[in-house]
Design a protein around this motif. Structure first.
Motif, short mmCIF file in Angstrom:
data_model
loop_
_atom_site.label_atom_id
_atom_site.label_comp_id
_atom_site.label_asym_id
_atom_site.label_seq_id
_atom_site.Cartn_x
_atom_site.Cartn_y
_atom_site.Cartn_z
N LEU A 104 59.91 -4.33 62.96
CA LEU A 104 61.06 -3.57 62.45
C LEU A 104 60.74 -3.04 61.05
O LEU A 104 61.16 -1.95 60.67
N TRP A 105 59.97 -3.80 60.31
CA TRP A 105 59.54 -3.33 59.00
C TRP A 105 58.60 -2.13 59.17
O TRP A 105 58.65 -1.16 58.42
N ALA A 106 57.76 -2.22 60.19
CA ALA A 106 56.85 -1.10 60.47
C ALA A 106 57.66 0.13 60.91
O ALA A 106 57.32 1.27 60.57
N THR A 107 58.74 -0.13 61.65
CA THR A 107 59.62 0.98 62.04
C THR A 107 60.25 1.61 60.81
O THR A 107 60.33 2.84 60.69
N TRP A 109 58.97 1.75 57.99
CA TRP A 109 57.91 2.51 57.32
C TRP A 109 57.77 3.91 57.90
O TRP A 109 57.54 4.88 57.18
N MET A 147 68.31 5.51 57.78
CA MET A 147 67.68 4.63 58.76
C MET A 147 66.86 3.53 58.08
O MET A 147 66.76 2.42 58.59
N TRP A 151 67.40 -0.52 58.95
CA TRP A 151 66.42 -1.53 59.33
C TRP A 151 66.38 -2.69 58.34
O TRP A 151 66.37 -3.86 58.73
N VAL B 77 52.38 0.79 52.57
CA VAL B 77 53.34 -0.20 53.08
C VAL B 77 52.85 -0.82 54.40
O VAL B 77 52.90 -2.05 54.57
N LEU B 81 51.81 -4.71 55.21
CA LEU B 81 52.58 -5.48 56.19
C LEU B 81 51.64 -6.24 57.14
O LEU B 81 51.77 -7.46 57.33
N PHE B 82 50.70 -5.53 57.72
CA PHE B 82 49.79 -6.17 58.68
C PHE B 82 48.83 -7.15 57.99
O PHE B 82 48.42 -8.13 58.58
N VAL B 348 60.17 -0.46 69.92
CA VAL B 348 60.98 0.34 69.00
C VAL B 348 60.07 1.01 67.97
O VAL B 348 60.24 2.19 67.63
N PHE B 349 59.09 0.26 67.48
CA PHE B 349 58.16 0.81 66.50
C PHE B 349 57.43 2.02 67.09
O PHE B 349 57.33 3.07 66.46
N PHE B 352 59.77 5.07 67.48
CA PHE B 352 60.10 5.73 66.21
C PHE B 352 58.86 6.27 65.50
O PHE B 352 58.97 7.22 64.72
#
Lengths: 485, 378
Positions: A104-107, A109, A147, A151, B77, B81-82, B348-349, B352
Motif C-alpha cells: 500500500l505504501w508502494a501504491t 508512491w 489519494m 493510503w 521512496v 521501501l523495499f 492493488v499496487f 495503480f
C-alpha cells in the motif's frame, strides 16, 4: 542477539515523542495544505473557465507557485523526515508498518509520481496551456495528492484501531479499520480549510488587485472553510469508534491529552467562527495579518489534533501488538524469565563513569524500556517523577507499572534488572557519586519478584477492562441480592 | 548466478529493489553531475568571465534541476521501501548509529532545493558572479554531503555487530571506512555519462537542434561550423571523461575491497553483470565517438544511448548488491521476506502502477498537445 536490539539515541532534554511530534505536525500541516490546495485550485480553474471569476486564472498561477515552493520542497522532505525520524525513535514500529503495508505504501508512491509529474507540468507550462489542459493537470494533481492521503490514512489509523487485523491479519482488515473513514473525512475537511486560509493570505499579498477584487476572492476562498461545520459530527464519529480507554484519556483522565484536545478544538472553533462571520456578511474583509493569525491557529489545531491522535495509542504504538517501547507482550513475558537489558549488546556511551555493573545494567534498562517516552532530567524526566517515592515504592510502582498508570507498558525484565534500575535512579538522584554500593539483598529481589508475579505482563488496558468487568459483575450481584431481598 | 542462490521470496524483493533503485539512480546522477557542472562553470566564470560556449547547457540545467531533484526524491521512496523489507535490521542500525549526522541530510536537501529554485529564478544573472559561484558551489556541497552520508550509511550497514558496537560507543560523528571514498568516486564519476546523455536527449526533444528527427553537423573535432558544435562537443567530452573515469574508479574501488568480497565480484556468479556492464560502457563510448565523428544526433542514437546506460547502471546495481550480500547475511532474513510475500496488496499496487503510469503519460501528451497548439514556454 535475538530480540531486535537496536542502538538507542539520546535527544538530551527532549522527549523522543516531541521530536517525532514536531516533524509530524509540520509535515501533516504542509501535506494537508497541498491536498486542499489542489482541490481549491481545481475549483478556481473551473471558475476561470466558466467566466464566473475574471481573477481566478491569475490567482491559480500565483497560488500554485506557493504550493510548489512549500509543498513540493518542505512537504516532500518532511515526509521523508518522518520516515527517518521514526526509525530513530522506534525502528521496530516502522519496521512492522513497512512489513505489513509495503504494497500500500508502494501504491501511495505511484500517486506521488503522478502528483510530481502533473504538478511540475503545471508549474512549468501552465501559463501557456489551454484552459482544458490546465484543468486536466489540476485534477490529476488533486486526485493524486488526495489519494496519497487515502493510503497513508489507512496505515496510520490502523495503529490505533487495528480491530479485525488482530484476528485475520489481512492487509485490508487492517487498512479499512474502524477509524479509517472518520479520520479520512476529518483530514479532508482540515485540508480544505487550510487551503482556504492560505488562499486568504496569498490574495492579500497580490499587489495589483483592488480591495474590492480581493474581497470577492476572499469570500470565494472562505467557502472552503464551510465544511468545517461537519467537524463536530465527524469528530464525534471518530471518538465513537476509538477504544474506550483512549477516549476517556482524552476526555479528562489524562490532563495533558485533554489540554491538547482543548487546544485543537478551541483553535478550530475560533477559525470556524471567523469563517461564519465572513460567509454571512459579504462586506467583511480579512487582511493579511488576520489571515496569518488564522493560519497560526490552524497550526495550533493541527498540533493539538496530532498530539491527541498519537497519545491516544498509549501504551502501544500498534494497539494490542507493540508497546510504545517496541516490546511485545510476548517479549515482556520472555524477558521476565531470561532478562532483557542484560542481553543488550550495545555498550553504554558513558560506561567508564558508572561505578559498578549493577548501575550499568540499570542504565541499560532505562535506555531500553524508558527512554522512548522519558528523559533523565528533561521533558517528562524520570528522576523528577520518582523523586518523592521511597525505594520500596519505586520498586512496587515499576514492577506493576501498568497498574501505576494504565498507559504505561509492563516492566520487561527480571527482578535483578528492576533493582538495577532502582539503584541507577537513586545513584543519578544522588548526583552520580563515584562509589555506590551494590544492592544484592535476596529479600529485596524476592519482594520485587512477588510484585512482578502478582501483575504479570498483561497490559494496563487489559487490567482496566478486567477490573471494570469485575466491578460490573459485583454491581450486578449487589443489585440481584437487593432484588431478591 | 546472483541472486539465484537465494530463496524466491528474497529474489523477488531484490529484483524490485534493484529495478526501483535504477529509477532513482538515473535522476540522481543528473542532479549530482549537473550540480557539479553548474558549480564548475560558475567558478570558471568568476575567474575568467562569461562562458558563452557553455550557456545552452547551463541554462538547460538551471531550468530543470529543481524538477530533477523532485523526481530523484520521489523516486527514492520505492527503493527505500523495499530496502526496509530486505535489510531492515542493518539499515535501521546504520541510521541509528549515524544519528544527527545522518538526519542532517534532510535540512541540507531542503536548503539545496531552495537554492536550486534561486538558481532557476529570472533574476539569477543580476547577482554578482561571486554570489552565483557561492550559490552553485553551495548546492554542490549539499549534494556531495548527501551522497557521502548515503555511502557512509550503506557501508556501515554492511559491517558486523562488533563494528556497530564500536561506532555506538565512540559517539563519533563520522564513520571512517576504507571503502568510502573509492565507492563514492564510482558513484560520482559514473554520474557524468548519464548527465551527458540526458542533456543530449533534452536538447533534441526540446527542439534545440532545430529538429526532432535527425541533425548532422559534421566532425566535432573540426573548427566550429555550426552554433551547435560547442554544445555537442562539451557533451561528448563530459561523457568520455565520465566513462573513462568510471572504469578507473571501478578498478580502484575493487582494489580497496577485502579479498573475499573481491573473489565474489569476479566469480562466475558475477560474470553476467560484469559482461552487461562492459557492453553498456563500451556501447556508450562507441555511440559518443559516433556523435563526435559525425556530429549526428537522431532518435536512434539517443535511444541506443539510453539502452546502454540502463545496461550499465542496472549491472552496476546488481554488482552493488553482490558486494553487500558478501558481508550481510541476507539469507538470515528469509523468514521476513517470505512473510512479506504473503501479505496482500500487490494486486492493488500493480493496478495503480499501471493507472498512474498512464496518468503520467497522459500528462506529458496533454502538455505536448497544448504547446503544439501554438504556445511555447517562456
Amino acid at each position: 542477539m535475538d530480540f531486535p536490539f537496536y542502538p538507542s539515541n539520546d535527544f538530551g532534554p527532549l522527549m523522543k515523542g516531541m521530536v517525532i511530534g514536531g516533524v509530524g505536525i509540520l509535515h501533516v500541516f504542509l501535506a494537508q495544505f497541498a491536498i486542499g490546495g489542489g482541490i481549491l485550485l481545481c475549483v478556481f480553474q473551473w471558475l476561470a473557465m466558466t467566466g464566473r471569476s475574471k481573477l481566478a486564472r491569475e490567482f491559480v498561477d500565483g497560488y500554485f507557485r506557493w504550493v510548489v515552493l512549500i509543498s513540493f520542497v518542505l512537504g516532500a522532505l518532511t515526509g521523508v523526515s518522518i520516515w527517518l525520524t521514526t526509525i530513530q525513535i522506534s525502528p521496530r514500529t516502522i519496521g512492522l508498518m513497512v512489513q505489513e503495508f509495503h504494497w500500500l505504501w508502494a501504491t501511495e508512491w505511484t500517486f506521488f509520481c503522478l502528483e510530481v509529474a502533473s504538478g511540475y507540468a503545471f508549474y512549468r507550462y501552465g501559463k501557456v496551456l489551454p484552459d482544458r489542459t490546465r484543468l486536466g493537470l489540476r485534477m490529476s494533481y488533486s486526485i493524486a495528492s488526495w489519494m496519497s492521503l487515502f493510503w497513508i490514512n489507512g496505515i496510520l489509523s490502523w495503529q490505533l484501531t487495528p480491530a479485525g487485523w488482530l484476528e485475520h491479519r489481512t492487509v485490508w482488515s487492517g487498512f479499512f479499520n474502524p477509524s479509517f473513514w472518520p479520520s479520512l473525512l476529518f483530514r479532508t475537511i482540515t485540508a480544505l480549510a487550510e487551503a482556504g486560509l492560505f488562499a486568504c493570505l496569498i490574495i492579500n499579498l497580490a499587489t495589483n488587485w483592488t480591495r474590492e477584487q480581493k474581497q470577492t476572492m476572499l469570500h470565494r476562498a472562505f467557502y472552503f472553510l464551510a465544511p468545517m461545520a461537519l467537524m463536530p459530527l465527524v469528530g464525534a464519529w471518530y471518538f465513537a469508534v476509538v477504544p474506550d480507554d483512549s477516549r476517556r484519556w482524552v476526555m479528562g483522565e489524562s490532563v495533558a491529552m485533554t489540554m491538547f484536545m482543548t487546544l485543537g478544538v478551541g483553535a478550530s472553533m475560533l477559525i470556524g467562527a471567523y469563517a461564519v462571520v465572513m460567509l454571512v456578511n459579504r462586506r467583511n474583509f480579512i487582511n493579511a495579518m488576520t489571515s496569518l493569525v488564522l493560519i497560526v491557529l490552524a497550526v495550533g489545531a493541527t498540533a493539538g489534533g496530532e498530539f491527541v491522535r498519537e497519545g491516544m495509542r498509549k501504551p502501544y504504538t500498534v494497539r494490542n501488538v507493540l508497546y510504545s517501547n517496541s516490546i511485545t507482550e510476548a517479549d515482556a513475558a520472555e524477558m521476565r524469565c531470561n532478562g532483557g537489558a542484560a542481553r543488550d549488546p550495545y555498550p553504554l556511551k558513558n560506561e567508564a563513569s558508572i561505578p559498578n555493573e549493577q548501575l550499568r545494567l540499570g542504565a541499560k534498562v532505562y535506555r531500553m524500556q524508558c527512554s522512548i517516552c522519558h528523559t533523565e532530567e528533561g521533558a517528562n524526566g524520570l528522576l523528577g517523577l520518582v523523586r518523592t517515592w521511597t525505594p520500596s515504592q519505586v520498586r512496587l510502582n515499576i514492577a506493576q507499572l501498568q497498574r501505576t498508570k494504565p498507559f504505561m507498558p509492563p516492566f520487561a525484565g527480571t527482578a535483578a534488572e528492576l533493582e538495577a534500575l532502582v539503584q541507577w535512579l537513586a545513584w543519578r538522584e544522588a548526583g552520580n557519586p563515584t562509589d555506590w554500593e551494590v544492592s544484592a539483598e535476596p529479600e529485596v529481589l524476592k519482594t520485587i519478584q512477588g510484585h512482578l508475579d502478582e501483575v504479570g505482563t498483561v497490559s494496563g488496558i487489559a487490567l482496566m477492562q478486567q477490573n471494570e468487568a469485575a466491578a460490573r459483575i459485583r454491581h450486578q450481584d449487589e443489585r440481584n441480592q437487593k432484588g431478591s431481598r | 548466478m546472483f541472486p539465484f542462490e537465494f530463496e524466491p521470496a528474497t529474489i523477488f524483493y531484490l529484483f524490485l529493489y534493484g529495478a526501483t533503485l535504477v529509477l532513482h539512480v538515473l535522476p540522481m546522477n543528473y542532479v549530482l553531475a549537473g550540480s557539479t557542472y553548474l558549480a564548475g562553470i560558475a567558478l570558471w566564470e568568476l575567474a575568467r568571465g562569461p562562458s558563452l560556449a557553455q550557456r545552452p547547457l547551463v541554462e538547460l540545467l538551471r531550468d530543470w534541476m529543481p524538477f530533477a531533484l523532485g523526481v530523484t526524491i520521489t523516486a527514492a521512496v520505492a527503493p527505500l521501501l523495499f530496502l526496509q523489507v530486505l535489510y531492515q535490521r542493518p539499515f535501521y542500525t546504520a541510521n541509528l548509529l549515524l544519528f544527527h549526522r545522518w538526519m542532517a541530510i534532510l535540512p541540507v536537501l531542503i536548503v539545496a532545493f531552495y537554492l536550486l529554485y534561486l538558481q532557476k529564478s529570472h533574476g539569477w544573472h543580476k547577482f554578482a558572479p561571486w554570489v552565483r559561484a557561492c550559490v552553485s558551489t553551495g548546492i554542490l556541497g549539499c549534494f556531495a554531503f548527501v551522497a557521502w552520508s548515503w555511502t557512509e550509511n550503506h557501508l556501515l550497514s554492511t559491517r558486523p555487530l562488533e563494528v556497530w558496537k564500536q561506532v555506538y560507543a565512540s559517539s563519533d560523528w563520522f564513520y571512517h571506512d576504507p571503502e568510502l571514498m573509492p565507492r563514492l568516486a564510482v558513484w560520482y564519476v559514473g554520474a557524468f555519462p548519464v548527465l551527458a546523455a540526458a542533456m543530449l536527449w533534452q536538447l533534441w526533444w526540446g527542439g534545440q537542434f532545430g529538429t526532432t528527427t535527425a541533425v548532422t553537423i559534421g566532425n566535432l573535432a573540426q573548427p566550429d561550423h555550426s552554433p551547435l558544435a560547442p554544445t555537442l562537443r562539451s557533451l561528448c567530452i563530459l561523457a568520455f571523461v565520465g566513462l573513462a573515469g568510471s572504469v578507473v574508479a571501478g578498478l580502484g574501488y575493487f582494489l580497496f575491497l577485502d579479498e573475499p568480497v573481491r573473489a565474489r565480484l569476479i566469480s562466475s556468479r558475477a560474470w553476467p553483470y560484469l559482461g552487461v556492464a562492459s557492453v553498456g560502457l563500451l556501447g556508450q563510448a562507441w555511440l559518443w565517438r559516433y556523435v563526435w565523428k559525425s556530429g549526428c544526433v537522431c532518435g536512434g542514437t539517443i535511444a541506443s544511448l539510453a539502452g546502454a546506460i540502463v545496461m550499465a547502471v542496472g549491472a552496476a546495481t546488481g554488482l552493488r548488491e553482490m558486494r553487500r550480500t558478501a558481508t550481510v547475511d541476507l539469507a538470515a532474513y528469509l523468514e521476513q521476506h517470505t512473510a512479506a510475500t504473503k501479505i496482500g496488496g500487490i494486486g492493488v499496487f500493480l493496478v495503480f502502477a499501471v493507472v498512474c503510469t498512464g496518468g503520467i503519460t497522459a500528462v506529458v501528451l496533454a502538455v505536448r498537445r497544448g504547446l503544439a497548439a501554438g504556445n511555447s514556454p517562456k
